[in-house]
Design an enzyme around this catalytic site. Structure first.
Site, short mmCIF file in Angstrom:
data_model
loop_
_atom_site.label_atom_id
_atom_site.label_comp_id
_atom_site.label_asym_id
_atom_site.label_seq_id
_atom_site.Cartn_x
_atom_site.Cartn_y
_atom_site.Cartn_z
N ASN A 15 0.83 -1.21 0.00
CA ASN A 15 0.00 0.00 0.00
C ASN A 15 0.86 1.26 0.00
O ASN A 15 0.54 2.25 -0.66
CB ASN A 15 -0.93 0.02 1.22
CG ASN A 15 -2.02 -1.01 1.12
OD1 ASN A 15 -2.49 -1.34 0.04
ND2 ASN A 15 -2.45 -1.53 2.25
N ARG A 65 4.22 -0.17 26.54
CA ARG A 65 3.57 0.22 25.29
C ARG A 65 3.35 1.73 25.21
O ARG A 65 3.49 2.34 24.14
CB ARG A 65 2.24 -0.54 25.19
CG ARG A 65 1.46 -0.29 23.92
CD ARG A 65 0.35 -1.33 23.77
NE ARG A 65 -0.69 -0.88 22.88
CZ ARG A 65 -1.81 -0.27 23.26
NH1 ARG A 65 -2.04 -0.05 24.55
NH2 ARG A 65 -2.71 0.12 22.38
N MET A 90 0.69 -3.18 11.98
CA MET A 90 0.05 -4.30 12.65
C MET A 90 0.02 -4.20 14.17
O MET A 90 -0.09 -5.21 14.86
CB MET A 90 0.72 -5.61 12.22
CG MET A 90 0.61 -5.88 10.73
SD MET A 90 -1.09 -5.89 10.12
CE MET A 90 -1.70 -7.38 10.93
N ARG A 91 0.12 -3.00 14.70
CA ARG A 91 0.05 -2.84 16.15
C ARG A 91 -1.10 -1.90 16.53
O ARG A 91 -1.37 -0.93 15.81
CB ARG A 91 1.37 -2.31 16.72
CG ARG A 91 2.48 -3.32 16.60
CD ARG A 91 3.74 -2.89 17.31
NE ARG A 91 4.77 -3.87 17.10
CZ ARG A 91 4.96 -4.96 17.87
NH1 ARG A 91 4.17 -5.16 18.91
NH2 ARG A 91 5.92 -5.81 17.60
N ILE A 92 -1.72 -2.20 17.65
CA ILE A 92 -2.76 -1.32 18.18
C ILE A 92 -2.07 -0.09 18.78
O ILE A 92 -1.16 -0.22 19.61
CB ILE A 92 -3.61 -2.04 19.24
CG1 ILE A 92 -4.33 -3.24 18.61
CG2 ILE A 92 -4.61 -1.09 19.87
CD1 ILE A 92 -5.01 -4.14 19.60
N LEU A 93 -2.49 1.07 18.35
CA LEU A 93 -1.84 2.30 18.78
C LEU A 93 -2.34 2.72 20.16
O LEU A 93 -3.53 2.65 20.44
CB LEU A 93 -2.11 3.40 17.76
CG LEU A 93 -1.43 3.15 16.41
CD1 LEU A 93 -2.07 4.01 15.33
CD2 LEU A 93 0.07 3.44 16.51
N HIS A 109 -8.14 -1.74 6.12
CA HIS A 109 -8.46 -3.03 6.74
C HIS A 109 -9.03 -3.97 5.68
O HIS A 109 -9.92 -3.57 4.91
CB HIS A 109 -9.47 -2.85 7.88
CG HIS A 109 -9.76 -4.11 8.62
ND1 HIS A 109 -8.87 -4.67 9.51
CD2 HIS A 109 -10.84 -4.95 8.57
CE1 HIS A 109 -9.41 -5.79 9.99
NE2 HIS A 109 -10.58 -5.98 9.43
#
Length: 206
Positions: A15, A65, A90-93, A109
């Site tokens: 992308n 985190r 690929m990580r939750i912010l 997504h």
């Protein structure tokens, strides 16, 4: 208006490549000012090929985190982008990162949200036996793929599709959709909401 963009990736960066190729056209209303990653992602090679600066903020280098998110935010904000695009990130912010940048923080997504959120959207769609899935571009909020939807496009599921087959077809559509979404935001055919912090200031001027 030419939109300045930071793109965040974790993997191969297909992308990102699509956005870089689009932005190489002088008539495209956005420019990628930097690319960030959470690891030494192969997709960073695309940034190098187009002469775009990059940065890497590895979570394991931080005590928690939240600290990682704060450093990632500092790296992003150093470029003063108009928009941050999570393109295979690929990580939750962390909440502070989201609060600082949303709604000018969008994600792609590989499903038609709210169906099949999370990291295994393609696998989940196949397992559910649905006839179609697709691509969503949405604003990132503090949930997992729960933010307001901006654009969606359907991808049919074909008889005999494997997860790999389906995902490859989704990626083709995803590249087109994210470029179109960024162009639409830059040209204000998609208007992002005012950030909550701006609304609060307008309601309670000091």
């Amino acid at each position: 208006m030419v939109l300045s963009i930071v793109v965040l990736i974790s993997g191969g960066g297909s992308n990102l490549r699509a956005l870089l190729e689009a932005a190489a056209d002088a008539n495209f209303p956005a420019r990628i000012v930097a690319v960030g990653s959470d690891n030494d992602a192969p997709g960073l090679e695309h940034a190098e090929a187009f002469g775009v600066p990059s940065f890497t903020v590895v979570p394991t280098a931080f005590a928690d985190r939240a600290s990682w998110g704060d450093e990632l935010l500092a790296q992003v904000e150093a470029w003063s982008p108009d928009l941050v695009v999570c393109a295979g990130f690929m990580r939750i912010l962390p909440p502070r990162f989201v609060a600082a940048l949303s709604p000018n923080l969008i994600n792609t997504h590989p499903a038609l949200l709210p169906a099949f959120p999370g990291a295994h959207a393609v696998r989940d769609a196949l397992a559910a036996g649905v006839a179609e899935t697709g691509v969503t571009v949405h604003i990132v909020d503090e949930g997992v793929d729960t933010g307001p939807v901006l654009v969606q496009r359907v991808v049919p599921i074909l008889a005999g599709d494997t997860e790999f087959d389906l995902h490859e077809r989704i990626k083709i559509v995803e590249r087109d959709v994210i470029v179109s979404a960024v162009e639409s935001i830059a040209e204000r055919r998609i208007v992002l909401p005012e950030p909550a912090r701006n609304r609060q200031h307008q309601e309670n001027p000091s």
